[in-house]
Design a protein around this motif. Sequence first.
Motif, PDB file in Angstrom:
ATOM      1  N   SER A  37      40.905  23.225  55.450  1.00 15.52           N
ATOM      2  CA  SER A  37      41.000  23.687  54.302  1.00 15.52           C
ATOM      3  C   SER A  37      39.513  23.467  53.525  1.00 15.52           C
ATOM      4  N   LEU A  38      39.117  24.663  52.700  1.00 13.51           N
ATOM      5  CA  LEU A  38      37.657  24.575  52.126  1.00 13.51           C
ATOM      6  C   LEU A  38      38.171  24.813  50.631  1.00 13.51           C
ATOM      7  N   ARG A  39      37.111  24.229  49.831  1.00 10.77           N
ATOM      8  CA  ARG A  39      37.040  24.454  48.371  1.00 10.77           C
ATOM      9  C   ARG A  39      36.225  25.703  48.149  1.00 10.77           C
ATOM     10  N   ILE A  40      36.642  26.693  47.780  1.00  9.24           N
ATOM     11  CA  ILE A  40      35.918  27.997  47.719  1.00  9.24           C
ATOM     12  C   ILE A  40      36.025  28.487  46.201  1.00  9.24           C
ATOM     13  N   LEU A  41      34.664  28.766  45.785  1.00 10.16           N
ATOM     14  CA  LEU A  41      34.775  29.710  44.558  1.00 10.16           C
ATOM     15  C   LEU A  41      34.399  30.960  44.885  1.00 10.16           C
ATOM     16  N   VAL A  42      35.173  32.163  44.098  1.00 13.71           N
ATOM     17  CA  VAL A  42      35.305  33.469  44.238  1.00 13.71           C
ATOM     18  C   VAL A  42      34.729  33.934  43.270  1.00 13.71           C
ATOM     19  N   VAL A  43      33.579  34.522  43.326  1.00 18.69           N
ATOM     20  CA  VAL A  43      32.625  35.296  42.205  1.00 18.69           C
ATOM     21  C   VAL A  43      32.842  36.784  42.374  1.00 18.69           C
ATOM     22  N   GLU A  44      33.774  37.529  41.511  1.00 18.24           N
ATOM     23  CA  GLU A  44      33.974  38.841  41.755  1.00 18.24           C
ATOM     24  C   GLU A  44      34.321  39.535  40.319  1.00 18.24           C
ATOM     25  N   ASP A  45      33.729  40.729  39.958  1.00 21.04           N
ATOM     26  CA  ASP A  45      34.171  41.189  38.581  1.00 21.04           C
ATOM     27  C   ASP A  45      35.151  42.321  38.631  1.00 21.04           C
ATOM     28  N   HIS A  46      35.674  42.760  39.862  1.00 24.70           N
ATOM     29  CA  HIS A  46      36.482  43.504  40.137  1.00 24.70           C
ATOM     30  C   HIS A  46      37.999  43.007  40.218  1.00 24.70           C
ATOM     31  N   ASN A  47      38.554  43.047  39.174  1.00 24.40           N
ATOM     32  CA  ASN A  47      39.944  42.049  38.897  1.00 24.40           C
ATOM     33  C   ASN A  47      40.770  42.281  40.103  1.00 24.40           C
ATOM     34  N   ASP A  48      40.999  43.504  40.632  1.00 23.55           N
ATOM     35  CA  ASP A  48      42.062  43.616  41.765  1.00 23.55           C
ATOM     36  C   ASP A  48      41.535  43.098  42.890  1.00 23.55           C
ATOM     37  N   THR A  49      40.219  43.085  43.282  1.00 21.90           N
ATOM     38  CA  THR A  49      39.699  42.641  44.362  1.00 21.90           C
ATOM     39  C   THR A  49      39.666  40.980  44.226  1.00 21.90           C
ATOM     40  N   LEU A  50      39.265  40.394  43.059  1.00 26.81           N
ATOM     41  CA  LEU A  50      39.358  39.168  42.723  1.00 26.81           C
ATOM     42  C   LEU A  50      40.858  38.416  43.049  1.00 26.81           C
ATOM     43  N   ALA A  52      43.104  39.869  44.959  1.00 26.58           N
ATOM     44  CA  ALA A  52      43.605  39.963  46.336  1.00 26.58           C
ATOM     45  C   ALA A  52      43.043  39.173  47.294  1.00 26.58           C
ATOM     46  N   LEU A  53      41.598  38.689  47.184  1.00 25.69           N
ATOM     47  CA  LEU A  53      41.021  38.124  47.846  1.00 25.69           C
ATOM     48  C   LEU A  53      41.408  36.599  47.409  1.00 25.69           C
ATOM     49  N   SER A  54      41.433  36.307  46.312  1.00 22.34           N
ATOM     50  CA  SER A  54      41.996  34.857  45.938  1.00 22.34           C
ATOM     51  C   SER A  54      43.207  34.607  46.625  1.00 22.34           C
ATOM     52  N   ARG A  55      44.271  35.487  46.473  1.00 24.96           N
ATOM     53  CA  ARG A  55      45.602  35.297  47.214  1.00 24.96           C
ATOM     54  C   ARG A  55      45.453  34.921  48.660  1.00 24.96           C
ATOM     55  N   LEU A  56      44.567  36.006  49.351  1.00 25.11           N
ATOM     56  CA  LEU A  56      44.412  35.946  50.890  1.00 25.11           C
ATOM     57  C   LEU A  56      44.019  34.413  51.276  1.00 25.11           C
ATOM     58  N   LEU A  57      42.636  33.906  50.482  1.00 25.45           N
ATOM     59  CA  LEU A  57      42.386  32.812  50.828  1.00 25.45           C
ATOM     60  C   LEU A  57      43.149  31.611  50.350  1.00 25.45           C
ATOM     61  N   ARG A  58      44.034  31.702  49.408  1.00 26.52           N
ATOM     62  CA  ARG A  58      44.977  30.575  49.274  1.00 26.52           C
ATOM     63  C   ARG A  58      46.211  30.727  50.395  1.00 26.52           C
ATOM     64  N   HIS A  59      46.464  31.843  51.045  1.00 27.59           N
ATOM     65  CA  HIS A  59      47.408  31.938  51.959  1.00 27.59           C
ATOM     66  C   HIS A  59      46.579  31.138  53.257  1.00 27.59           C
TER      67      HIS A  59
END
Length: 153
Positions: A37-50, A52-59
Motif C-alpha cells: 500500500s502506498l501513500r499517494i497524492l493525486v493532483v488533477e484539475d478535471h473533477n471526474d478524472t480526479l 475516478a482515479l482516486s477511487r481506482l487507487l483506493r481499490h
Amino acid sequence: MLAKFHLDAAENQAIGFAGNLWSMSEERTKASYSGKSLRILVVEDHNDTLEALSRLLRHFGHEISVADGAQKALSIIDSKEFDAVSCDIALPDGNGYDVITEAKRKRPVKAVALTGFGGTEDIERGKQAGFDFHLTKPVDFHELRAVLGQIAA
C-alpha cells in the motif's frame, strides 16, 4: 497492443475503448495488485478524472489524498508525507512541473506525470522537473498498475 481505459467514477468501472467493461470490485482489483500500500497524492484539475482515479487507487488499497490545483497540492505536501505524487501537468493555478520540483526539494518522493502532454519535449521537461514516470492520457490501466508496482518494490 496497449489497452486504453476510460475510468467512470459514477459507475465504478473502467471502460475499454474497444467497448469492453471491467468492474472495479474491491476484491478483484486488490487481488490484481500485489504491491504494498502506498501513500499517494493525486493532483488533477478535471473533477471526474480526479474522482475516478482516486477511487481506482483506493481499490488497489492505497491511501489517497487529492488536490485540484498546484497551490492546494503544495499545501498538502507541506503537511503530509507521501510515497508518490501523481500529477497532471496543466493546472489552473500553476503546473505539475513546479509541483514536483517543490515536492522533491522537500523530501524523497516518486513522481508520476499523468497528462495529455506526451511529446518528446514534454517528457524531457518532466524528467528535468523530477518526474520518475510519464503516463499519457487516456490512462493505460495495466501500465498504471506496473508503475505502482515499481514504486512499491
